[in-house]
Design a protein around this motif. Structure first.
Motif, PDB file in Angstrom:
ATOM      1  N   LEU A 271      12.595  -1.529  44.997  1.00  0.00           N
ATOM      2  CA  LEU A 271      12.793  -0.215  45.616  1.00  0.00           C
ATOM      3  C   LEU A 271      12.941  -0.345  47.132  1.00  0.00           C
ATOM      4  CD1 LEU A 271      12.981   2.839  45.550  1.00  0.00           C
ATOM      5  CD2 LEU A 271      10.481   2.951  45.438  1.00  0.00           C
ATOM      6  N   ARG A 272      12.114  -1.179  47.732  1.00  0.00           N
ATOM      7  CA  ARG A 272      12.195  -1.338  49.192  1.00  0.00           C
ATOM      8  C   ARG A 272      13.552  -1.905  49.602  1.00  0.00           C
ATOM      9  NH1 ARG A 272       8.544  -4.798  51.287  1.00  0.00           N
ATOM     10  NH2 ARG A 272       7.919  -5.687  49.289  1.00  0.00           N
ATOM     11  N   LYS A 273      14.087  -2.776  48.764  1.00  0.00           N
ATOM     12  CA  LYS A 273      15.391  -3.349  49.077  1.00  0.00           C
ATOM     13  C   LYS A 273      16.500  -2.292  48.929  1.00  0.00           C
ATOM     14  CE  LYS A 273      18.319  -7.311  48.146  1.00  0.00           C
ATOM     15  NZ  LYS A 273      19.492  -6.418  48.192  1.00  0.00           N
ATOM     16  N   ALA A 274      16.404  -1.483  47.863  1.00  0.00           N
ATOM     17  CA  ALA A 274      17.414  -0.430  47.665  1.00  0.00           C
ATOM     18  C   ALA A 274      17.410   0.535  48.849  1.00  0.00           C
ATOM     19  CB  ALA A 274      17.136   0.322  46.359  1.00  0.00           C
ATOM     20  N   ILE A 275      16.218   0.846  49.342  1.00  0.00           N
ATOM     21  CA  ILE A 275      16.102   1.758  50.491  1.00  0.00           C
ATOM     22  C   ILE A 275      16.692   1.116  51.746  1.00  0.00           C
ATOM     23  CG2 ILE A 275      14.446   2.823  52.072  1.00  0.00           C
ATOM     24  CD1 ILE A 275      12.583   3.168  49.561  1.00  0.00           C
ATOM     25  N   ALA A 276      16.294  -0.125  52.009  1.00  0.00           N
ATOM     26  CA  ALA A 276      16.781  -0.808  53.216  1.00  0.00           C
ATOM     27  C   ALA A 276      18.303  -0.879  53.193  1.00  0.00           C
ATOM     28  CB  ALA A 276      16.163  -2.203  53.324  1.00  0.00           C
ATOM     29  N   ASP A 277      18.871  -1.218  52.036  1.00  0.00           N
ATOM     30  CA  ASP A 277      20.324  -1.354  51.932  1.00  0.00           C
ATOM     31  C   ASP A 277      21.049  -0.014  52.080  1.00  0.00           C
ATOM     32  OD1 ASP A 277      19.999  -4.026  51.552  1.00  0.00           O
ATOM     33  OD2 ASP A 277      20.359  -4.008  49.387  1.00  0.00           O
ATOM     34  N   ASN A 278      20.572   0.984  51.341  1.00  0.00           N
ATOM     35  CA  ASN A 278      21.307   2.243  51.256  1.00  0.00           C
ATOM     36  C   ASN A 278      21.018   3.221  52.380  1.00  0.00           C
ATOM     37  OD1 ASN A 278      22.817   2.439  48.470  1.00  0.00           O
ATOM     38  ND2 ASN A 278      20.906   1.342  48.095  1.00  0.00           N
ATOM     39  N   ASP A 279      19.753   3.331  52.752  1.00  0.00           N
ATOM     40  CA  ASP A 279      19.405   4.328  53.765  1.00  0.00           C
ATOM     41  C   ASP A 279      19.522   3.777  55.184  1.00  0.00           C
ATOM     42  OD1 ASP A 279      18.860   6.546  52.170  1.00  0.00           O
ATOM     43  OD2 ASP A 279      16.849   5.805  51.679  1.00  0.00           O
ATOM     44  N   TYR A 280      19.472   2.467  55.326  1.00  0.00           N
ATOM     45  CA  TYR A 280      19.470   1.895  56.681  1.00  0.00           C
ATOM     46  C   TYR A 280      20.654   0.982  56.957  1.00  0.00           C
ATOM     47  CZ  TYR A 280      15.243   4.449  56.913  1.00  0.00           C
ATOM     48  OH  TYR A 280      14.379   5.506  56.894  1.00  0.00           O
TER      49      TYR A 280
ATOM     50  N   ARG B 222      23.990   2.385  57.143  1.00  0.00           N
ATOM     51  CA  ARG B 222      24.242   3.235  58.317  1.00  0.00           C
ATOM     52  C   ARG B 222      24.126   2.449  59.621  1.00  0.00           C
ATOM     53  NH1 ARG B 222      24.879   8.280  56.913  1.00  0.00           N
ATOM     54  NH2 ARG B 222      23.934   9.010  54.971  1.00  0.00           N
ATOM     55  N   GLY B 223      24.105   1.125  59.468  1.00  0.00           N
ATOM     56  CA  GLY B 223      24.064   0.287  60.660  1.00  0.00           C
ATOM     57  C   GLY B 223      22.691   0.164  61.299  1.00  0.00           C
ATOM     58  N   CYS B 224      21.640   0.559  60.569  1.00  0.00           N
ATOM     59  CA  CYS B 224      20.275   0.443  61.114  1.00  0.00           C
ATOM     60  C   CYS B 224      19.660  -0.845  60.581  1.00  0.00           C
ATOM     61  CB  CYS B 224      19.407   1.614  60.685  1.00  0.00           C
ATOM     62  SG  CYS B 224      20.075   3.215  61.170  1.00  0.00           S
ATOM     63  N   ASP B 225      19.161  -1.643  61.485  1.00  0.00           N
ATOM     64  CA  ASP B 225      18.633  -2.953  61.122  1.00  0.00           C
ATOM     65  C   ASP B 225      17.154  -2.845  60.721  1.00  0.00           C
ATOM     66  OD1 ASP B 225      18.263  -5.685  60.883  1.00  0.00           O
ATOM     67  OD2 ASP B 225      17.843  -5.926  63.032  1.00  0.00           O
ATOM     68  N   ILE B 226      16.928  -2.311  59.528  1.00  0.00           N
ATOM     69  CA  ILE B 226      15.556  -2.145  59.016  1.00  0.00           C
ATOM     70  C   ILE B 226      15.395  -3.077  57.812  1.00  0.00           C
ATOM     71  CG2 ILE B 226      13.973  -0.533  57.847  1.00  0.00           C
ATOM     72  CD1 ILE B 226      14.229   0.062  60.826  1.00  0.00           C
ATOM     73  N   ASP B 227      14.337  -3.871  57.843  1.00  0.00           N
ATOM     74  CA  ASP B 227      14.075  -4.815  56.752  1.00  0.00           C
ATOM     75  C   ASP B 227      13.275  -4.158  55.628  1.00  0.00           C
ATOM     76  OD1 ASP B 227      15.353  -7.042  57.561  1.00  0.00           O
ATOM     77  OD2 ASP B 227      13.570  -8.071  58.325  1.00  0.00           O
ATOM     78  N   ALA B 228      13.430  -4.701  54.429  1.00  0.00           N
ATOM     79  CA  ALA B 228      12.674  -4.178  53.284  1.00  0.00           C
ATOM     80  C   ALA B 228      11.170  -4.221  53.560  1.00  0.00           C
ATOM     81  CB  ALA B 228      13.005  -4.976  52.023  1.00  0.00           C
ATOM     82  N   ASP B 229      10.709  -5.234  54.291  1.00  0.00           N
ATOM     83  CA  ASP B 229       9.254  -5.301  54.495  1.00  0.00           C
ATOM     84  C   ASP B 229       8.780  -4.482  55.701  1.00  0.00           C
ATOM     85  OD1 ASP B 229      10.104  -6.934  56.464  1.00  0.00           O
ATOM     86  OD2 ASP B 229       8.926  -8.677  55.863  1.00  0.00           O
ATOM     87  N   GLU B 230       9.631  -3.645  56.226  1.00  0.00           N
ATOM     88  CA  GLU B 230       9.205  -2.638  57.212  1.00  0.00           C
ATOM     89  C   GLU B 230       9.059  -1.275  56.546  1.00  0.00           C
ATOM     90  OE1 GLU B 230      10.928  -4.343  61.398  1.00  0.00           O
ATOM     91  OE2 GLU B 230      12.437  -3.670  59.972  1.00  0.00           O
ATOM     92  N   ILE B 231       9.251  -1.251  55.219  1.00  0.00           N
ATOM     93  CA  ILE B 231       9.205  -0.004  54.447  1.00  0.00           C
ATOM     94  C   ILE B 231       7.945   0.023  53.590  1.00  0.00           C
ATOM     95  CG2 ILE B 231      10.357   1.249  52.562  1.00  0.00           C
ATOM     96  CD1 ILE B 231      13.011  -0.003  53.765  1.00  0.00           C
ATOM     97  N   PHE B 232       7.188   1.114  53.686  1.00  0.00           N
ATOM     98  CA  PHE B 232       5.976   1.302  52.891  1.00  0.00           C
ATOM     99  C   PHE B 232       6.227   2.423  51.887  1.00  0.00           C
ATOM    100  CE2 PHE B 232       2.768  -1.008  55.447  1.00  0.00           C
ATOM    101  CZ  PHE B 232       3.464  -1.210  56.625  1.00  0.00           C
TER     102      PHE B 232
END
Lengths: 408, 408
Positions: A81-90, A93-103
């Motif tokens: 789930l964290r990976k799906a969020i990082a890929d799709n939501d960030y 859209r060009g936002c450099d957010i890693d899966a392990d920055e998502i709680f």
């Protein structure tokens, strides 16, 4: 002898939605024949989409099978789930957010309520006015807000940033005399439905950087954004990764109000000295939380599948069609209306200088429509009124047509 | 410039289960051919029972249908679940607890971690030693525990109640010089697996009444009680309704560690002056929580159905068969063993005066069995070791048989 947290006692007893509930209940008991249409609380009405229910059924089957059963989830949430969020939501859209920055969590209400815990009690809080009550109340409970002025309905130690028609419902940077440490921003806004542009949000990021403040950015309604220059995430702004925490929810983009799923993004470079806020929040998660249900995390993953995206795009479009009907219908009828373009909330000026509650009573009693008085969200909400687009299309049309019959 | 909650920094960095995880990972990387058996963490392994998965499937279908879809849940939880709990867990045992004294949540970890919020920061906390770390750490985060003595691994303002073989792992009432305001008790106990009798618990209730203290009673393991004079609820004791809060979980009686459901009971007569703690917790729930998922609450309801009860009785019996095998097997091998009779945890004295971590290393390296060092739960846990009955029967038998090959 034990004692209680006295801060709880300071909270004013005005439960906005409970007062509304009581008034509606009194009216409907007295008039059992009337059909009341509720466009008040921000709860969704469309059922879960097939992609989501299929994922839920599949996950339930896994949980009933010894080979695929899952016990305690990983602290931050499942990687899928964290990976799906990082890929799709960030990343998309060009936002450099890693899966392990998502709680992963059980919702933005919990996270926006709990986040204040990791900050010092003497930090100064700034909020928009009107505002989602959780930001203020959770700080009151912690003892961060000073004394309550029941006349003005404000707290002595909170910086209120009025959002009214005069500033197009966009907060202005606090003056030099009052510098906040924690700035709550919510765009698209609840309750006003207003948004700010990427350039305007960049000003806030620059301000936070300069003042050493943290922006607590609630983007629970980002799925409703329709305009190009409105940011979906604060991380679209330069420098936000070192001064902003972002909250997201599956409640409004996927109808999860009763399913409970959300997440918080804390970039690892967001630090106070050498202490990362990511580490503090991880410690809180590890100590006071035990993860969102596996089946619900699989449902969240399905939101990002091709089928899920297509089905949910339709769902958002359905609600936005309601929003458009309310907006246009009331505008044509002479109301001053805002919101509703990038948001499921329509914010209107009450006619003839009526107070928010006077207008509430008028709608309830004369046309049997329930909305939310703007003054319930803060003093600058007085004279405004919120309607939501989360009803059925048929009810929405009927409600607007009924309101249009009113003569002021 | 924003500042952090400095109390978080005071927390010692010893993540018990993460240290265990690292040691196991290092060993298994170096010895990829070895089959490691994990009897460490208290996570269940049997799948959800059919009554529960059927309820989940049914609720998912409801959520996918416009007529039966549910949005936000009622603040305290759905009436159908609160009523099932009141009837089955309380009234059936002669405890006069009403459905509206029950708050549904996503688990006992969250509730036992958050409950301290409604109390004053200068309240004095008492805990058993060894103890479930959440009780202490959540109070450290709030700033209620004073300074940390890294030598003794204790906090200056916490009252520790040693539970060792000398007192049969039952805490003694604190002496006159140190009166607690909040007393955390957990029976059947995690980690020791010990219980106390109804008469012993009554002494605690009487003590709390006399001193004006509140007992925070964690009964997460009550389903494992097999002996008659061991209370399932603190409300079996006279007077508990005005001095005790009880926490329950579906994790261990129904295998919900990855489903997430629990509840907290706050009787309405539990008051500080004229303020009821029920009202404070309701306010916290309303402000910082948004309810457990509808589908999960339906799963909880199924736990109390006739089919659910029968199926879960078998599941508990399965784990208790493991507990018996561990208990008897190690006892026959000459170990000093306790717990395991009313609890899924077996607590054993390390042989030859080894430290808890020495014994951990010995089991891991010599027979590839993972347990939990008692010292990880507090200083009085030194020289003890915890094994759990939550593995498969085959693995449990193999682990015990392997441990029995060790010569000391």
């Amino acid at each position: 002898m034990f004692r209680i947290n006295e801060n709880y006692i300071k909270l004013p007893g005005s439960y906005l939605f409970s007062t509304i509930g009581k008034k509606v209940s009194v009216y409907s008991t007295a008039h059992p024949d009337k059909k009341i249409i509720r466009l008040g609380i921000g709860d969704v009405t469309l059922p879960l989409v097939p992609a989501v229910t299929e994922a839920l059924h599949g996950a339930v089957d896994e949980m009933g099978n010894a080979e695929t059963f899952r016990g305690y989830a990983p602290d931050l949430g499942y990687e899928f789930l964290r990976k799906a969020i990082a890929d799709n939501d960030y990343r998309a859209r060009g936002c450099d957010i890693d899966a392990d920055e998502i709680f992963i969590s059980d919702g933005a209400k919990c996270d926006t309520g709990n986040i204040q815990e990791i900050f010092s009690l003497d930090n100064r809080v700034a909020v928009c006015d009107p505002v989602y009550p959780v930001y203020v109340d959770s700080n009151v409970m912690a003892g961060r807000t000073g004394t309550y002025d029941s006349e003005r309905e404000t707290w002595s130690d909170v910086i209120y940033m009025p959002c009214t028609a005069e500033n197009r419902f966009a907060p202005e940077l606090p003056g030099e005399s009052r510098t906040p440490d924690l700035i709550y921003l919510c765009f698209p806004n609840n309750p006003t439905g207003a948004t700010i542009t990427r350039a305007q949000l960049q000003e806030w990021v620059d301000y936070a950087q300069k003042k050493g403040a943290v922006i607590l950015y609630d983007a629970a309604y980002e799925a409703y954004i329709s305009e190009e220059d409105v940011p979906h995430s604060i991380y679209e702004c330069e420098g936000a990764k070192s001064c902003a925490i972002e909250f997201r929810s599956f409640s409004k983009n996927a109808g999860f109000t009763g399913v409970r799923l959300g997440f918080t993004v804390i970039p690892k470079e967001l630090k106070c000295g050498d202490v990362s806020l990511h580490a503090l929040w991880a410690r809180r998660h590890g100590t006071k939380y035990n993860g969102a249900p596996y089946i619900v995390q699989r449902a969240g993953e399905a939101v990002y599948s091709e089928a899920g995206k297509a089905q949910l795009k339709e769902q958002v479009a359905y609600y936005m069609k309601n929003a458009k009907y309310i907006f246009n219908g009331l505008k044509e009828a002479g109301y001053t209306v805002s919101g509703g373009v990038n948001s499921p909330y329509i914010w209107l000026k009450t006619p003839k200088g009526m107070s928010s509650w006077e207008f509430f009573d008028c709608l309830l009693e004369q046309v049997n429509v329930v909305g939310t008085p703007g003054s319930g969200f803060g003093p600058s909400g007085e004279g405004y009124f919120r309607l939501t687009a989360f009803g059925s299309y048929e009810n929405t049309v009927e409600a607007v047509d009924r309101i249009r019959t009113l003569q002021f």
